[in-house]
Write a protein that holds these residues in place. Sequence first.
Motif, PDB file in Angstrom:
ATOM      1  N   LEU A 346       0.819  -1.216   0.000  1.00 54.04           N
ATOM      2  CA  LEU A 346       0.000   0.000   0.000  1.00 54.04           C
ATOM      3  C   LEU A 346       0.853   1.266   0.000  1.00 54.04           C
ATOM      4  CD1 LEU A 346      -2.903  -1.024   2.355  1.00 54.04           C
ATOM      5  CD2 LEU A 346      -3.143  -0.270   0.016  1.00 54.04           C
ATOM      6  N   LEU A 353      -0.706   7.980  -5.259  1.00 54.22           N
ATOM      7  CA  LEU A 353      -1.942   8.773  -5.185  1.00 54.22           C
ATOM      8  C   LEU A 353      -1.657  10.192  -4.704  1.00 54.22           C
ATOM      9  CD1 LEU A 353      -4.711   6.532  -3.597  1.00 54.22           C
ATOM     10  CD2 LEU A 353      -4.714   7.546  -5.845  1.00 54.22           C
ATOM     11  N   LEU A 357      -0.720  11.459  -8.683  1.00 53.51           N
ATOM     12  CA  LEU A 357      -2.089  11.701  -9.158  1.00 53.51           C
ATOM     13  C   LEU A 357      -2.728  12.895  -8.466  1.00 53.51           C
ATOM     14  CD1 LEU A 357      -3.382   8.056  -9.414  1.00 53.51           C
ATOM     15  CD2 LEU A 357      -2.428   9.494 -11.184  1.00 53.51           C
TER      16      LEU A 357
ATOM     17  N   GLN B 240      -9.338   6.944 -12.224  1.00 50.39           N
ATOM     18  CA  GLN B 240      -9.158   8.338 -11.840  1.00 50.39           C
ATOM     19  C   GLN B 240     -10.441   9.120 -12.064  1.00 50.39           C
ATOM     20  OE1 GLN B 240      -6.178  10.322 -10.869  1.00 50.39           O
ATOM     21  NE2 GLN B 240      -6.172   8.275  -9.997  1.00 50.39           N
ATOM     22  N   GLY B 304      -4.687  11.304 -14.724  1.00 48.88           N
ATOM     23  CA  GLY B 304      -3.350  10.791 -14.462  1.00 48.88           C
ATOM     24  C   GLY B 304      -2.270  11.834 -14.660  1.00 48.88           C
ATOM     25  N   ARG B 306      -2.860  15.029 -13.407  1.00 46.70           N
ATOM     26  CA  ARG B 306      -3.309  16.075 -12.497  1.00 46.70           C
ATOM     27  C   ARG B 306      -4.064  17.167 -13.237  1.00 46.70           C
ATOM     28  NH1 ARG B 306      -0.215  17.898  -7.298  1.00 46.70           N
ATOM     29  NH2 ARG B 306       0.123  15.897  -6.361  1.00 46.70           N
ATOM     30  N   PHE B 352     -12.061  13.674  -4.440  1.00 47.28           N
ATOM     31  CA  PHE B 352     -11.499  12.997  -5.605  1.00 47.28           C
ATOM     32  C   PHE B 352     -12.043  11.578  -5.709  1.00 47.28           C
ATOM     33  CE2 PHE B 352      -8.143  16.231  -5.446  1.00 47.28           C
ATOM     34  CZ  PHE B 352      -8.063  16.538  -6.791  1.00 47.28           C
ATOM     35  N   PHE B 353     -12.568  11.075  -4.591  1.00 52.39           N
ATOM     36  CA  PHE B 353     -13.106   9.715  -4.571  1.00 52.39           C
ATOM     37  C   PHE B 353     -14.593   9.810  -4.261  1.00 52.39           C
ATOM     38  CE2 PHE B 353      -8.720   9.561  -3.164  1.00 52.39           C
ATOM     39  CZ  PHE B 353      -8.189   8.631  -4.041  1.00 52.39           C
ATOM     40  N   THR B 477      -7.408  -5.188  -1.991  1.00 45.94           N
ATOM     41  CA  THR B 477      -7.451  -4.061  -1.053  1.00 45.94           C
ATOM     42  C   THR B 477      -6.650  -2.885  -1.608  1.00 45.94           C
ATOM     43  OG1 THR B 477      -6.133  -5.637   0.196  1.00 45.94           O
ATOM     44  CG2 THR B 477      -7.921  -4.603   1.353  1.00 45.94           C
ATOM     45  N   THR B 478      -5.497  -3.185  -2.201  1.00 45.23           N
ATOM     46  CA  THR B 478      -4.713  -2.091  -2.767  1.00 45.23           C
ATOM     47  C   THR B 478      -5.439  -1.458  -3.939  1.00 45.23           C
ATOM     48  OG1 THR B 478      -2.766  -3.356  -2.171  1.00 45.23           O
ATOM     49  CG2 THR B 478      -2.427  -1.489  -3.614  1.00 45.23           C
ATOM     50  N   THR B 481      -8.194   1.208  -3.430  1.00 47.47           N
ATOM     51  CA  THR B 481      -7.870   2.605  -3.185  1.00 47.47           C
ATOM     52  C   THR B 481      -7.550   3.342  -4.487  1.00 47.47           C
ATOM     53  OG1 THR B 481      -5.532   2.130  -2.913  1.00 47.47           O
ATOM     54  CG2 THR B 481      -6.894   2.053  -0.947  1.00 47.47           C
ATOM     55  N   LEU B 482      -7.157   2.576  -5.514  1.00 44.40           N
ATOM     56  CA  LEU B 482      -6.804   3.211  -6.783  1.00 44.40           C
ATOM     57  C   LEU B 482      -7.982   3.192  -7.749  1.00 44.40           C
ATOM     58  CD1 LEU B 482      -3.332   1.536  -7.138  1.00 44.40           C
ATOM     59  CD2 LEU B 482      -3.707   3.962  -6.842  1.00 44.40           C
TER      60      LEU B 482
END
Lengths: 405, 631
Positions: A346, A353, A357, B240, B304, B306, B352-353, B477-478, B481-482
């Motif tokens: 992670l 992130l 990003l 994204q 990606g 920004r 952002f999420f 799990t990783t 988050t992305l």
Amino acid sequence: MDLKTWAVFVASAVLKLSLNFLFPSLHSILGQHVEVTTSMTSFKQLKEGLHLYEIGISPYDGGVYHQAPIFLLLFKFLGKCGSTSPNSPIINVFYVFADIITAYFLCAISKSPSLAKTNQLADWVIASIYLFNPLVVATNIARSTAVLSNAAMIGSIAYACYNWNILSVMFLALASHANIYSVYLLPPFLVLWTSTTGASTASVIKYLTLYIAMSTGLASIGYFMTGSLQYLTATYGSLLFFKDLAPNMGLWWYFFMEMFDFFRPLFTYIFQLYSLIYVLPITFRLHNYPLMAITCIVGMTTISKSYPEVGDLGVYISLLSLFRFIFPNVRYALLAALVILHSLVLAPSFYHLWIYLGSGNANFFYAITLVYTIGMTIIITDTLRATLLIEFQGTEDPSKAVIQI
Amino acid sequence: MAILQNVRRQLFGKKGTRESFVSLLPGLSFILVLAGLAWLFVLPMKDQSRRTYISENALLPGQAHTYFSGSEEHIVRAFKEEVRLLKEAPDEKRANTVRQWLSDIGYKSATHNWTISHYDDIKAGVNVYGVLHAPRGDTTESMILCAPWLNRDGELNESGVAIAMALARYFTRWSIWSKDIIVLIPSDTSFGLSKWVEDYHYTSMPVSSGSIQGGIVLDFPGEGGRFENLEIFYSGLNGQLPNLDLINTVVVICGHMGIKVIVHDIDASDDGYENRAITLVTGIAHQALSGLYRPGAGNEAFSGWRIDSVTLAAKTSSNGYGPYDQMLYGRLVEASMRSINNLLEHFHQSFFFYLLLSPNRFVSIATYLPTAMLIGASFTIKGIYYWMSSSSTKTSKMFDEAISAFWLFITIVSCSIGLFSLSAWIPSSMLASEVFIVSAVTPILPITFRLLISAKPASYINKLQSYVLIFVGLFLTTLSTLNFSLSLMLGLIFAPLAHFLTPSLTAPPKSSIECLERLFTKFISWIVVVATCPWLDIYLYYLMVVKGTEFPGQLSLRTLRIFIANTSQNEFCEFLSGIMWSWRALGVWSFVPVLFVVWLPLWLVSCVVVSVRSPQISTNLRQNGKDRNDG
């Protein structure tokens, strides 16, 4: 050293060389990862310092280079023999060799008179736990100079185990010259010298004097090279006072980023004190097991030092592999492995992130460094408990005599 | 403590703490999957979502009066006429003409030739762009106004380009700009646009500006100049999303102007649970698969880097009429650009999420993340269960087993990665043959495993499963988050492999009922393995979603054959090479690499699990007897 161990050495060399050959940009990719290198060990900054040094400007001007002056001499010499580009043959061979030497020292420690009494893992297993550990491989390919300071540290432990105390002192002085936190190993080393050789007070004082003389000698190299004592603040100063405020796997950076400037001195002392405070208690409590004390202090330092990197964890795990007799008492290996594994996967993704990003922020990465620290803490407490249990069983049951290591 | 011990005894009987803990894990793991799935359906409820709000005060959406109207319409019409004349023109001529327009208006302009190739599969085109240096800026920041020549469906973006040109001309007359304006006319919405963005950041372009703060992509095909409603496209690549403030800004401005806004092609005027749920699920599908095999809406290319951007797609009705006209669309763009211009720092204030439930309702990460996290965690827990249940007291035997299972796992992962490198390396035209060979080999894999791998005890198989499940759990799990959506989708596809797979059992069945039960579990295992085969799933996805073939209502061999054969090899090859191109040129790592590095190993391990023989019963019994004697 049996054939299998040599095969492991060769295989690890082939692995690293072929990784560097097949993916020529791997070292720069890994070198940019804050988990793998810090400004105290980064090869890129070493090269900048070297360049400044070679054109006659003090490398410590401008606040780029924070590493020990001895690396400048070493890499200048390597540059004379070939080139110092991170993928040049000489650098490749040098780094591969440094890791193999470290693995050789580890095998030697496991064969040392005090540890050989206990049930040990085979040499090739110990060597491959170090050499094929992804964290160690990544640190090596990123050309972190921690590879060299770790080699010196493991070397000093190995020589101490074989009573070659003068060499041990010299290696310890080298290790603490490159990474000042190695000084913390001095108290358990005192125990080690006195317990294995039964050295007298006079000889211990002799060793200490030699250590101080050697350290001063190494430190004065910097003075002669740059002509001023400025390098002291650039190297030890920035390590002790956390001058280079950049994210890493440790606990420091986030606190110091959030903090008002006038609190900085106080918290610098507190954080440094925190990393120091474990040394004496661990040494006293584990005076029957000086090697275990050294391992625990290495682990604690990995958590509490100002610029930690994942390679330190690799070294700590390799040191733990020497204590096979505590494995049956270890309880939370699976838990610790999963916590560390998750945090290691992670961490780069949260860093991505945050930095690349822009959709995450610093809290993401810091949260993961906390998880990583929790994982480390689980390992340390678990192994400490396992060791104390062995000691307890030894005193309870006279048939199981205390294993002195 | 005594009370606690009592409670424990009541709960678990005489089993030890460890055994009782381990026996809880499979149930817990399964409950987590169900809970994750259930939570997904809780999300669209009114109390779980929030109304959107403008978080960044500097944006001031819709506060400034817009003046793009009146005589400007003549300019739009004139440009539209010119665009129509260029419809059939070759790329080079089209680009040079547009470039001339931009220069005439007063922009520093340039063309950007791009080529990407993989063996003989070459894609090329010409982009045009121009920069208006801000009267009140220092060229460190810019915003982008992008009108792709061809829109996402490959139609000529006639009104879009014309309005962009007219706006570009109109913007030069204002002195309010504090950020440079980049007007970009890329040749298409996918490769051309993303190549421009890449080159803008990596190479030195003849005309350049500062860092791009935000972007609006115009998508208005057709010559009528009237539209029915406005659809906002916002999903970027690899999960994204642009900052929610940008979407809010557009939605608020549309509200001021009375334009009807939709997301994901779903009418939001009816704000019921069902509508919100459909929007949520469509949004998840879009986010998970964006950029994969067909050109995106245009805003994907900026993710990606920004750069927060949205595509404003004007949807025309079938007869070309609609309540709103092109000048209103132009004013919408003008107002949005002015809001972006107001920004004092990069978009950062809002989320952002998020998952949108309608243009002005959203679920934030804290609320939706549990869905994917619970499902991801269920794999890890099941993996821990397999690990703990298979560790015996004989440490040395366990150690050897663990090591050899690990080698098998590593071999399987390496083979998958090898196949991935091969697929990325071979020419696009050979992809179909590769898939054909792989699919032909797939059915004989179980037999091969059965023959090649010697009989393994259940503890070995459990170790193997534990490695792959912990690996998948770690990955999901990783990934959540992305790219939350992809993690959720994969989690749901993989879940049966973690829960409905039974390896061959060692002991002989005691009764006929047990025998039946075993047959049943075996049957379920095989169904699960077949249903989660990556190739089969991709092919079914292609048939049902991409081609839109109806699944036969009545199942017979004939209808199935017609259903399966409803494509030509060329079309399918095109689809596959589109997927490979999305990885190669657009950098969509969230599908092809994931497929080969995670899905395929998991599936192969599952294949091994169901097909490997169990050790001979007689030796096993003897073993058991010996164990008992030892005990």
